[in-house]
Design a protein around this motif. Sequence first.
Motif, short mmCIF file in Angstrom:
data_model
loop_
_atom_site.label_atom_id
_atom_site.label_comp_id
_atom_site.label_asym_id
_atom_site.label_seq_id
_atom_site.Cartn_x
_atom_site.Cartn_y
_atom_site.Cartn_z
N CYS A 1 -37.49 12.67 -6.37
CA CYS A 1 -36.75 14.46 -5.81
C CYS A 1 -36.95 14.81 -4.37
O CYS A 1 -37.75 14.67 -4.62
CB CYS A 1 -35.90 14.80 -6.50
N THR A 2 -35.87 15.31 -3.60
CA THR A 2 -36.39 16.34 -1.95
C THR A 2 -36.54 16.97 -3.10
O THR A 2 -36.06 17.78 -4.10
CB THR A 2 -34.63 16.21 -1.52
N ARG A 3 -37.37 18.24 -2.60
CA ARG A 3 -37.52 19.11 -2.29
C ARG A 3 -36.74 20.84 -2.00
O ARG A 3 -36.28 21.72 -2.57
CB ARG A 3 -39.27 19.73 -1.82
N GLU A 4 -35.22 20.58 -2.03
CA GLU A 4 -34.41 20.98 -1.87
C GLU A 4 -33.80 22.38 -3.23
O GLU A 4 -34.19 21.55 -4.12
CB GLU A 4 -32.61 20.61 -1.38
N TRP A 5 -33.22 23.44 -2.35
CA TRP A 5 -33.20 24.49 -3.00
C TRP A 5 -31.63 24.63 -3.48
O TRP A 5 -31.24 25.05 -2.78
CB TRP A 5 -34.14 25.45 -2.91
N ASN A 6 -31.07 23.81 -4.12
CA ASN A 6 -29.83 23.37 -4.86
C ASN A 6 -29.33 23.47 -6.01
O ASN A 6 -28.53 22.44 -6.84
CB ASN A 6 -28.90 22.39 -4.12
N PRO A 7 -29.64 24.67 -7.12
CA PRO A 7 -29.63 25.26 -8.56
C PRO A 7 -28.43 24.57 -8.80
O PRO A 7 -27.03 25.27 -8.92
CB PRO A 7 -29.97 26.77 -8.85
N SER A 8 -28.44 24.73 -10.39
CA SER A 8 -27.90 23.64 -11.08
C SER A 8 -28.07 24.51 -12.72
O SER A 8 -29.43 23.94 -12.79
CB SER A 8 -27.83 21.98 -10.45
N THR A 9 -26.82 24.79 -13.41
CA THR A 9 -27.98 25.72 -14.67
C THR A 9 -26.92 24.79 -15.89
O THR A 9 -26.05 24.79 -15.80
CB THR A 9 -27.16 26.92 -14.57
N VAL A 10 -26.98 24.33 -16.93
CA VAL A 10 -27.03 23.84 -18.30
C VAL A 10 -26.91 25.08 -18.77
O VAL A 10 -29.08 25.23 -19.15
CB VAL A 10 -27.20 22.44 -18.23
N GLU B 1 -30.27 27.76 -21.73
CA GLU B 1 -30.09 28.25 -20.55
C GLU B 1 -31.17 27.00 -19.76
O GLU B 1 -32.44 27.25 -20.05
CB GLU B 1 -29.81 29.05 -19.64
N HIS B 2 -31.15 26.11 -18.96
CA HIS B 2 -32.35 25.43 -17.90
C HIS B 2 -31.28 25.07 -16.46
O HIS B 2 -29.96 24.78 -15.89
CB HIS B 2 -32.29 23.82 -18.88
N THR B 3 -32.04 25.72 -15.13
CA THR B 3 -32.24 25.10 -14.27
C THR B 3 -32.48 24.28 -13.71
O THR B 3 -33.90 23.96 -13.75
CB THR B 3 -32.04 26.71 -13.25
N PHE B 4 -31.69 23.51 -13.43
CA PHE B 4 -32.78 22.13 -12.27
C PHE B 4 -32.07 22.44 -10.71
O PHE B 4 -31.22 23.37 -10.82
CB PHE B 4 -31.92 21.34 -12.12
N ALA B 5 -33.27 22.54 -9.92
CA ALA B 5 -33.43 22.64 -9.16
C ALA B 5 -32.41 22.71 -8.11
O ALA B 5 -32.01 23.00 -6.43
CB ALA B 5 -35.58 22.65 -8.11
N ASN B 6 -32.24 21.04 -8.10
CA ASN B 6 -31.09 20.38 -6.99
C ASN B 6 -30.40 19.22 -7.77
O ASN B 6 -30.61 18.92 -9.01
CB ASN B 6 -31.51 19.61 -5.79
N PRO B 7 -29.36 19.52 -6.90
CA PRO B 7 -28.35 17.72 -8.07
C PRO B 7 -29.23 16.33 -8.57
O PRO B 7 -29.25 15.37 -9.31
CB PRO B 7 -27.72 17.07 -7.46
N CYS B 8 -30.18 16.04 -7.44
CA CYS B 8 -31.58 15.34 -8.31
C CYS B 8 -31.40 15.79 -9.42
O CYS B 8 -32.12 13.99 -10.19
CB CYS B 8 -32.12 15.14 -6.81
N GLU B 9 -32.57 16.59 -9.54
CA GLU B 9 -32.91 17.03 -11.10
C GLU B 9 -32.25 16.79 -12.21
O GLU B 9 -32.26 16.03 -13.06
CB GLU B 9 -33.59 17.74 -10.18
N LEU B 10 -30.98 17.04 -11.66
CA LEU B 10 -30.13 17.00 -13.38
C LEU B 10 -30.03 15.79 -13.28
O LEU B 10 -29.26 16.68 -14.75
CB LEU B 10 -28.85 18.53 -12.33
N LYS B 11 -29.58 15.02 -12.05
CA LYS B 11 -28.49 13.83 -12.62
C LYS B 11 -30.52 13.08 -13.48
O LYS B 11 -29.63 12.25 -14.66
CB LYS B 11 -28.45 12.58 -11.41
N ALA B 12 -31.44 13.71 -13.36
CA ALA B 12 -32.59 12.85 -13.61
C ALA B 12 -33.14 13.15 -15.02
O ALA B 12 -33.67 13.13 -15.79
CB ALA B 12 -33.99 13.27 -12.81
#
Length: 149
Positions: free
Chosen positions: A107-116, A130-141
């Motif tokens: 995944c890229t190293r961009e900071w576009n956080p998503s929280t579940v 609660e968990h925060t993923f750094a970006n949509p790529c990490e969220l998907k993975a």
Amino acid sequence: MRYITGGIALGAALALGSLAGAGTTATASPSPIPAAQTQSLYAPSALVLTIGQGDSAAAAGVQRAVTLTCTPKAAGTHPNTRGACAQLRLSDGDFDKLVKIKDGTMCTREWNPSTVTAEGVWEGRRVSFEHTFANPCELKAGKGTVFEF
């Protein structure tokens, strides 16, 4: 005049009431209170799951939310209740195991956080996850079946 008509009405009501009750032998008794019924012998498992855009649950705007009930049977608004419940059972309700990013994911190293988040009860234990993923790529993975909605 007012007292006379009121008296006549009261007398008529009493007379009609005694006529109506004369032919019946039933007595008015309060109905019994139904006994409390147990819905399940299993500990409850009911959760509200959310996905939001932001770096924490408090700051995230909720984009999607679903309900998931696993006991006594899989139900709720989650699109894959059986799969999500199965994944939760395999991890013994440990959400940290569920949000691990698969090895080899790039995944890229961009900071576009998503929280579940997960709030509710799992097998009788209160859950507040609660968990925060750094970006949509990490969220998907890393979201797995539980947060796939």
